[in-house]
Motif scaffolding. Structure first.
Motif, mmCIF file in Angstrom:
data_model
loop_
_atom_site.group_PDB
_atom_site.id
_atom_site.type_symbol
_atom_site.label_atom_id
_atom_site.label_comp_id
_atom_site.label_asym_id
_atom_site.label_seq_id
_atom_site.Cartn_x
_atom_site.Cartn_y
_atom_site.Cartn_z
ATOM 1 N N LEU A 196 46.340 18.543 14.735
ATOM 2 C CA LEU A 196 45.243 18.661 15.285
ATOM 3 C C LEU A 196 44.433 20.003 14.420
ATOM 4 O O LEU A 196 43.678 20.098 14.776
ATOM 5 C CB LEU A 196 45.681 19.390 16.760
ATOM 6 N N GLY A 197 45.344 19.992 13.454
ATOM 7 C CA GLY A 197 44.332 21.665 12.563
ATOM 8 C C GLY A 197 45.708 22.390 12.235
ATOM 9 O O GLY A 197 46.568 22.864 12.508
ATOM 10 N N THR A 198 45.031 23.473 11.280
ATOM 11 C CA THR A 198 45.445 24.359 10.465
ATOM 12 C C THR A 198 45.103 25.522 10.977
ATOM 13 O O THR A 198 43.691 25.782 10.613
ATOM 14 C CB THR A 198 46.029 24.537 9.422
ATOM 15 N N ILE A 199 45.822 26.978 12.421
ATOM 16 C CA ILE A 199 45.044 28.332 11.744
ATOM 17 C C ILE A 199 45.460 28.949 10.509
ATOM 18 O O ILE A 199 47.196 28.697 10.401
ATOM 19 C CB ILE A 199 45.536 28.276 13.276
ATOM 20 N N LEU A 200 44.752 29.474 10.159
ATOM 21 C CA LEU A 200 45.166 29.951 8.745
ATOM 22 C C LEU A 200 44.665 31.920 9.310
ATOM 23 O O LEU A 200 43.772 32.157 9.718
ATOM 24 C CB LEU A 200 43.916 30.135 7.714
ATOM 25 N N SER B 83 41.038 34.486 14.202
ATOM 26 C CA SER B 83 40.028 34.555 14.622
ATOM 27 C C SER B 83 39.842 34.000 15.499
ATOM 28 O O SER B 83 40.067 32.939 15.804
ATOM 29 C CB SER B 83 38.111 34.022 13.185
ATOM 30 N N THR B 84 38.816 33.941 16.585
ATOM 31 C CA THR B 84 38.433 33.457 17.974
ATOM 32 C C THR B 84 37.983 32.450 17.291
ATOM 33 O O THR B 84 38.446 31.394 18.020
ATOM 34 C CB THR B 84 37.503 34.335 18.741
ATOM 35 N N GLN B 85 36.580 32.581 16.474
ATOM 36 C CA GLN B 85 36.646 30.932 16.056
ATOM 37 C C GLN B 85 37.363 29.659 15.322
ATOM 38 O O GLN B 85 37.204 28.615 15.827
ATOM 39 C CB GLN B 85 35.369 31.135 14.560
ATOM 40 N N GLN B 86 38.594 30.266 15.003
ATOM 41 C CA GLN B 86 39.351 29.586 14.364
ATOM 42 C C GLN B 86 40.144 29.120 15.849
ATOM 43 O O GLN B 86 40.460 27.753 15.741
ATOM 44 C CB GLN B 86 40.666 29.957 13.435
ATOM 45 N N ILE B 87 40.653 29.739 16.769
ATOM 46 C CA ILE B 87 40.672 29.692 17.862
ATOM 47 C C ILE B 87 40.126 27.957 18.678
ATOM 48 O O ILE B 87 40.503 27.169 19.178
ATOM 49 C CB ILE B 87 40.851 30.075 19.044
ATOM 50 N N ARG B 88 38.764 28.435 18.889
ATOM 51 C CA ARG B 88 37.625 27.675 19.510
ATOM 52 C C ARG B 88 37.968 26.086 18.204
ATOM 53 O O ARG B 88 37.436 25.139 19.064
ATOM 54 C CB ARG B 88 36.637 28.745 19.190
ATOM 55 N N MET B 89 37.833 26.043 17.430
ATOM 56 C CA MET B 89 37.686 24.789 16.492
ATOM 57 C C MET B 89 39.449 24.499 17.060
ATOM 58 O O MET B 89 38.888 22.517 17.403
ATOM 59 C CB MET B 89 37.868 25.318 15.635
ATOM 60 N N ILE B 90 40.067 25.325 17.199
ATOM 61 C CA ILE B 90 41.679 24.004 17.636
ATOM 62 C C ILE B 90 41.738 23.601 18.742
ATOM 63 O O ILE B 90 41.690 22.067 19.361
ATOM 64 C CB ILE B 90 42.730 24.916 17.365
#
Length: 208
Positions: free
Chosen positions: A201-205, A17-24
């Protein structure tokens, strides 16, 4: 722009999702202070699609106006040259082995501000190239020209090369896949990255 590239990199909202990318992206901007930085995208197992995640994150950062260099350092499955429809005659392996001339191996992409350094031919890969001084020298050369260097690396636990590369990166993004990647493996990988000096910096699922 190639419709095939557009579909693969931009339109898979159901998959990454673009939302996950934006959070990272937000965490990168808040956490990475130096003028030029290197990040690494790695995974906990073989079920993930790191090229897709890396490309989407690189595109998002380039759209901010940053000069971004996307580097394919995964010699087990080099794929970014195919995604961006570029040749793989020279690349990261050549730059590290020679320790000079990396600029003439970097390729422009169809996305403004985004550049690509492919692996180079797999038959040139050797443990000889994974020497800290060689890697550090190429990264420093790249930092003179780019605001952000984004590496796609092999699976962290199974690769000494990934564990070496993390030492030269200011942050790490971990990729996992829903219903495939195990929670225990996720936790142990995060611990291993932090023990190696990496900053999570985070995890993308991935959900697809």
């Amino acid at each position: 722009m190639s419709e095939k590239i557009k579909q693969r990199l931009l339109l898979k909202e159901h998959y990454v999702s673009t939302q996950q990318i934006r959070m990272i992206q937000l965490r990168v901007n808040r956490s990475i202070r130096p003028k030029s930085s290197a990040l690494m995208v790695t995974s906990i197992d073989e079920y993930t699609d790191k090229p897709l995640v890396s490309a989407k994150l690189a595109i998002s950062m380039a759209q901010e106006g940053k000069r971004v260099l996307l580097v394919d350092a995964d010699f087990s499955t080099p794929t970014l040259h195919e995604w961006f429809q570029k040749n793989n005659e020279t690349g990261w392996s050549d730059a590290v082995l020679k320790r000079r001339g990396v600029q003439n191996k970097i390729k422009e992409t169809l996305f403004p501000n985004l550049y690509l350094l492919t692996t180079g031919p797999a038959n040139r890969f050797s443990q000889e190239m994974w020497v800290p001084e060689k890697i550090g020298g190429v990264i420093e050369e790249c930092k003179k020209e780019f605001d952000l260097i984004l590496f796609i690396s092999p699976t962290f636990h199974s690769s000494v090369n990934a564990q070496l590369l993390v030492e030269y990166c200011e942050g790490v993004v971990l990729v996992a896949r829903a219903n495939k990647s195990k929670k225990e493996e996720l936790l142990t990988t995060v611990e291993a990255i932090e023990r190696s000096g990496g900053k999570m910096l985070g995890t993308i699922l991935q959900t697809g």
